[in-house]
Design a protein around this motif. Structure first.
Motif: not given
Length: 425
Positions: A9-11, A18-20, A32-39, A44-46
């Motif tokens: 997100i910071r990058t 972002l790298s491949d 898979r759900g390991a990254v949350g919707d808020e993240q 997506a906003m970035a």
């Protein structure tokens, strides 16, 4: 390899690339759900604010394709070609287009969706035909492509499941407009679908997702590049959506108009765009010496339509449903129609019951708007301009509110722009 999603997100927030490996990981982890919707919403906003380069968008698209299954039409006896529209008001082109292209021994696997908001969905339109069903197994779809040559059906849940999840998130977080995310959403499903050629109909104007020609051109260029990089022959047309397409907006109303086109009639703009897109699809698979207008006029496209509807348990001879209530809107003054705002007509049809605000909402097959005049036409004060249709009489008030200011008049006949505004390959 695992990454820290906050680092990604910071990058992107700071304008980095972002790298491949990072892209592959975050799409898989989110699915898979390991990254949350808020993240993912923050990422997506970035992306919306900072963008992505061509390599990033291609990798993002490929990662979404890899989240599910890919279809392969290589066993079919004929080449495949598909069309995708970015959505508009009165855009029923898929209905006459798929059988028209199939006349020329090209298979058309048209995996379509449902309407949301002011734009109509192809499956909702076809479900106004008694008995017709949208859900087909892969085996049924392949058999119909082999025997009939055209199929319009719902996409299976196995195609790009990452996109389904991300699409829903974008809709609720103000990130729908991000061109890298729009392009990868559309193209991940189309590439996974396995067609060999794709023609994109990118709408421009008030009733379209992209309001300006520059925006639409950027989206079209991005999608054409993604298709080309994936080995799919891809071309895009930029088409006018300031005014509704044809003379109807609404499910059964648009089916009726589509059948008129297949019978050799119908509004000139619908016929023109159907034939233009058909020629592009056929040329993409090497068929250039074809007379698509003749196939509409002599009934060959209608024959394919009837077989296509019947193959999905629909009755092509059954009368289409008719609304219980109608309301006529008349011209306020005499002169020439200068403007008929597509967005306003779309919202009005939606409020009549033709569309849905949420994916689970029901739609009325009968609801919609029938136009009696288009920009360029001369009208007299009191002459009918449009008829509103619904089964729910109390919906008229809000539908009429949506049409306030939608019609413009001029003394002299205005110059009406053409339907095709540009082409990108």
């Amino acid at each position: 390899m695992n990454f820290d999603v906050v680092d990604l997100i910071r990058t992107k927030r700071d304008g980095g690339k972002l790298s491949d490996a990072e892209i592959d990981w975050v799409i898989d982890a989110y699915t898979r759900g390991a990254v949350g919707d808020e993240q993912m919403a923050a990422l997506a906003m970035a992306i919306l604010l900072r963008g992505m380069d061509r390599a990033e968008i291609a990798r993002w698209t490929n990662a979404m394709i890899a989240s599910g299954e890919r279809m392969d039409f290589g066993a079919l006896r004929r080449p495949t070609a598909d069309k995708h529209s970015t959505g508009g008001v009165g855009d029923k082109i898929t209905l006459p287009l798929a059988p028209l292209v199939a006349v020329f021994e090209v298979a058309v696997p048209q995996l379509s969706g449902r309407g949301l908001g002011h734009t109509g969905g192809t499956l909702d339109k076809l479900e106004s035909i008694p008995g017709w069903r949208a859900a087909l197994s892969n085996e049924e779809m392949f058999r119909q492509l082999d025997e009939v040559g055209a199929v319009i059906c719902a996409a299976g849940s196995g195609l790009a499941p990452a996109d389904k999840k991300l699409y829903a998130l974008r809709d609720t977080t103000g990130t729908v407009e991000a061109i890298p995310l729009i392009a990868s959403s559309i193209m991940s499903k189309k590439i996974a679908e396995g067609t060999s050629a794709l023609v994109l109909d990118v709408k421009v104007g008030s009733g379209a997702f992209m309001k300006s020609l520059d925006q639409a051109s950027e989206l079209a260029r991005t999608m054409v590049d993604l298709g080309t990089d994936a080995g799919v022959k891809t071309v895009a047309l930029l088409t006018n959506m300031d005014t509704p397409l044809g003379l109807t907006a609404g499910n059964a109303l648009e089916v009726r108009e589509s059948v008129e086109v297949l019978a050799g009639g119908g509004p000139a703009d619908v016929v023109e765009l159907t034939c233009t897109l058909a020629r592009e699809m056929l040329a993409a698979v090497g068929k250039t010496d074809v007379d698509v207008e003749a196939a509409l006029a002599d009934g060959r496209a209608m024959d394919v339509w009837r077989r296509m509807i019947a193959a999905q348990d629909g009755d092509p001879d059954a009368p289409l449903p008719v609304a219980k209530h109608q309301h006529t809107v008349t011209a306020e003054r005499s002169g020439h129609l200068e403007r008929l705002d597509a967005y306003a007509v779309g919202v009005s049809a939606w409020r009549l019951g033709a569309g849905r605000a949420r994916k689970e909402d029901p739609v009325q097959a009968v609801a919609g708007i029938e136009l009696h005049a288009k920009p360029g036409d001369e009208v007299r004060a009191g002459q009918p301009l449009m008829t509103l249709h619904t089964d729910t009489e109390e919906r008229f008030e809000r539908a009429l509110e949506a049409l306030e200011g939608a019609v413009g008049y001029a003394e002299a006949a205005p110059e009406v722009p053409g339907i095709v505004l540009g082409r990108i390959d």
